[in-house]
Enzyme design. Structure first.
Site, PDB file in Angstrom:
ATOM      1  N   SER A 263     -29.667 154.628  47.983  1.00 39.30           N
ATOM      2  CA  SER A 263     -29.994 155.129  49.319  1.00 39.30           C
ATOM      3  C   SER A 263     -31.439 155.644  49.341  1.00 39.30           C
ATOM      4  CB  SER A 263     -29.029 156.253  49.701  1.00 39.30           C
ATOM      5  OG  SER A 263     -29.575 157.031  50.739  1.00 39.30           O
ATOM      6  N   SER A 264     -32.289 154.912  50.058  1.00 43.83           N
ATOM      7  CA  SER A 264     -33.708 155.250  50.104  1.00 43.83           C
ATOM      8  C   SER A 264     -33.910 156.676  50.630  1.00 43.83           C
ATOM      9  CB  SER A 264     -34.430 154.239  50.998  1.00 43.83           C
ATOM     10  OG  SER A 264     -35.761 154.609  51.187  1.00 43.83           O
TER      11      SER A 264
ATOM     12  N   GLU B  84     -34.424 146.873  54.476  1.00 42.28           N
ATOM     13  CA  GLU B  84     -35.133 147.094  55.747  1.00 42.28           C
ATOM     14  C   GLU B  84     -36.508 146.418  55.717  1.00 42.28           C
ATOM     15  OE1 GLU B  84     -35.421 151.184  57.261  1.00 42.28           O
ATOM     16  OE2 GLU B  84     -37.245 150.580  58.312  1.00 42.28           O
TER      17      GLU B  84
ATOM     18  N   THR C 278     -38.484 153.100  58.033  1.00 37.47           N
ATOM     19  CA  THR C 278     -38.053 154.304  58.771  1.00 37.47           C
ATOM     20  C   THR C 278     -37.662 155.470  57.862  1.00 37.47           C
ATOM     21  OG1 THR C 278     -35.798 153.448  58.776  1.00 37.47           O
ATOM     22  CG2 THR C 278     -37.146 152.975  60.723  1.00 37.47           C
TER      23      THR C 278
ATOM     24  N   CYS D 255     -38.055 157.719  61.168  1.00 37.16           N
ATOM     25  CA  CYS D 255     -37.163 158.092  62.266  1.00 37.16           C
ATOM     26  C   CYS D 255     -36.881 159.593  62.312  1.00 37.16           C
ATOM     27  CB  CYS D 255     -35.865 157.309  62.155  1.00 37.16           C
ATOM     28  SG  CYS D 255     -34.798 157.938  60.858  1.00 37.16           S
TER      29      CYS D 255
ATOM     30  N   HIS E 111     -36.523 146.569  49.494  1.00 39.58           N
ATOM     31  CA  HIS E 111     -35.519 147.298  50.282  1.00 39.58           C
ATOM     32  C   HIS E 111     -35.111 146.383  51.447  1.00 39.58           C
ATOM     33  CE1 HIS E 111     -33.718 150.173  53.062  1.00 39.58           C
ATOM     34  NE2 HIS E 111     -33.506 150.940  52.000  1.00 39.58           N
TER      35      HIS E 111
ATOM     36  N   CYS F 132     -29.875 149.381  63.120  1.00 39.05           N
ATOM     37  CA  CYS F 132     -30.137 150.628  63.844  1.00 39.05           C
ATOM     38  C   CYS F 132     -31.191 150.374  64.916  1.00 39.05           C
ATOM     39  CB  CYS F 132     -30.635 151.699  62.879  1.00 39.05           C
ATOM     40  SG  CYS F 132     -31.138 153.198  63.750  1.00 39.05           S
TER      41      CYS F 132
HETATM   42  S1  SF4 Z   1     -31.986 156.751  58.879  1.00 38.70           S
HETATM   43 FE1  SF4 Z   1     -33.030 156.532  60.861  1.00 38.70          FE
HETATM   44  S2  SF4 Z   1     -33.513 154.359  61.035  1.00 38.70           S
HETATM   45 FE2  SF4 Z   1     -32.004 154.568  59.372  1.00 38.70          FE
HETATM   46  S3  SF4 Z   1     -30.030 154.263  60.384  1.00 38.70           S
HETATM   47 FE3  SF4 Z   1     -30.439 156.461  60.439  1.00 38.70          FE
HETATM   48  S4  SF4 Z   1     -31.451 156.824  62.448  1.00 38.70           S
HETATM   49 FE4  SF4 Z   1     -31.547 154.638  62.008  1.00 38.70          FE
END
Ligand code: SF4
Length: 314
Positions: free
Chosen positions: A229-230, A132, A171, A201, A130, A102
Site C-alpha cells: 500500500s503506497s 496507478e 495521488t 488527494c 505502481h 477512484c
Molecule cells: S487515496 Fe485518494 S486517490 Fe486513492 S482511492 Fe483514496 S481518495 Fe482516491
C-alpha cells in the site's frame, strides 16, 4: 507488563477514504447484481484483509484479463485506474466491465490527456511500477509522458528542444518529498505548467498531516496497512520524518513488537487509506492484553467526502 500504562495517540483522519469505500461497494454490489463469481483486475485496493473478505463472497482476483477463465462473467477494474488499452482489451473479449477507478485518479487521467492535447510533454511524479502510475501513463501514447521518481531523476532529465513541459503526480505521494521534486522541476523548467488543483488527494493529505501532528510526541509509531500500500508506506515515512524515527508498517497483528512497546510511554497509531478500522481495533485490543491503555484520538479535520457508485449498479 499489565501494570504498565501506555498512552495511545490515534491519528484522525485515518483508514478508508471515499475512493476505497466506493471501490469495495462496487465489488459488493456487482456480486449482488450479477451473482458470483465476479472478476476483479488487480487487488481492488491494496489491502489483504479487504481482498480476502471479497474473495469469500465471490470475487476472483486476476492480474490480466487473459487470466479470466469464464469470459461471460463481468470484470471490475481496481481503484488505482487502468491504461486505456484495458477497456479496449475487455471489449475485444466481449467482457462486461465496471470501472472502480477512484474519481480523483480519473481527474489526473483527464488532466494528462488535456495537457497532451494542448501540446505539452508530461512528466509524471510517481513510483515506478505502481498500478496507478501504469494507468496514468497508459492514458497517453508511448513517449508522451516520462516518469520522475526523485530529485536525482529531475537532475538527469532532458526535455526535447522546443517542447512545452507540464507535470502531474500520483495521488498517494509524500507531500514533503513531492514538494521538493516540484521545486527542482520549477528551478530547471521555470515555465513548467502545474496542475490547476493539487493531484495528491485530500485523503493522502489529511492522513499525512494527522500523522505529522502527533509523531513527535510518540516513542514509537505504527501504521496499519498492507506491504504494497503506497499511502500506508508514505505514512510510515512521514512519521519518521516528523520526529518518530521508530515508526513501522504493521500488516498483521501477529507482528506487534511488545518487547519494544514495553519501553514506551506513548505510541502513535494510524492506518492507510485502504486499511479497514477493524485492523486498528484488533491492534489496540492486542495492546490491551499486555498493558493498561489510555487512548487519545487527535482529530485534525472531519472528512465528509462521498463518491457514488456507477448508476448501473443501483
Ligand atoms: S487515496 Fe485518494 S486517490 Fe486513492 S482511492 Fe483514496 S481518495 Fe482516491
Amino acid at each position: 507488563m499489565k501494570n504498565k500504562e501506555i498512552k495511545i495517540l490515534l491519528a484522525a483522519p485515518r483508514g478508508f477514504c471515499a475512493g476505497v469505500e466506493r471501490a469495495i461497494e462496487i465489488v459488493k454490489k456487482s456480486i449482488v447484481k450479477y451473482g458470483a463469481p465476479v472478476y476483479v483486475r488487480h487487488e481492488i485496493v491494496h489491502n489483504t484483509h479487504v481482498v480476502d473478505g471479497l474473495k469469500k463472497i465471490g470475487a476472483i482476483f486476476v492480474e490480466e484479463l487473459a487470466e479470466i477463465q469464464d469470459k461471460t462473467r463481468p470484470v471490475i477494474f481496481s481503484a488505482h485506474g487502468v491504461p486505456k488499452s484495458v477497456p479496449i482489451e475487455a471489449d475485444g473479449y466481449k467482457i462486461e466491465y465496471i470501472d472502480a477507478t477512484c474519481p480523483l485518479v480519473s481527474k489526473v487521467h483527464r488532466e494528462a490527456e488535456n495537457l497532451h492535447k494542448d501540446g505539452y510533454h508530461i512528466v509524471l511524479i510517481g513510483h515506478h511500477n505502481h498500478p496507478e502510475v501504469i494507468g496514468t501513463m497508459g492514458q497517453l501514447p508511448k513517449g508522451s509522458v516520462d516518469l520522475i521518481e526523485n530529485e536525482n531523476d529531475v537532475e538527469n532529465y532532458t526535455l526535447e528542444a522546443g517542447k512545452k513541459i507540464a507535470y502531474v503526480t500520483q495521488t498517494t505521494l509524500s507531500l514533503d518529498d513531492t514538494k521538493n521534486i516540484i521545486a527542482s522541476l520549477k528551478k530547471k523548467y521555470p515555465k513548467i505548467k502545474e496542475p490547476v488543483k493539487e493531484d495528491i488527494c485530500y485523503a493522502t493529505t489529511n492522513r499525512q498531516l494527522a500523522v505529522k501532528n502527533i509523531a513527535s510526541n510518540c516513542d514509537m509509531f505504527f501504521v496499519l496497512g498492507s506491504l504494497n500500500s503506497s499511502n500506508s508506506l508514505r505514512l510510515v515515512k512521514v512519521a519518521q520524518q516528523s520526529g518518530c524515527a521508530d515508526s513501522h508498517l504493521i500488516h498483521s497483528v501477529s507482528k506487534i513488537p511488545f518487547d519494544k512497546i514495553q519501553n514506551c510511554t506513548t505510541i502513535g497509531i494510524s492506518s492507510g487509506a485502504s486499511a479497514p478500522e477493524v485492523l486498528v481495533n484488533s491492534f489496540i485490543n492486542k495492546i490491551k492484553t499486555k498493558f493498561k491503555v489510555k487512548i487519545d484520538e487527535v482529530v485534525i479535520v472531519k472528512e465528509n467526502i462521498f463518491f457514488k457508485v456507477p448508476a448501473k449498479l443501483n
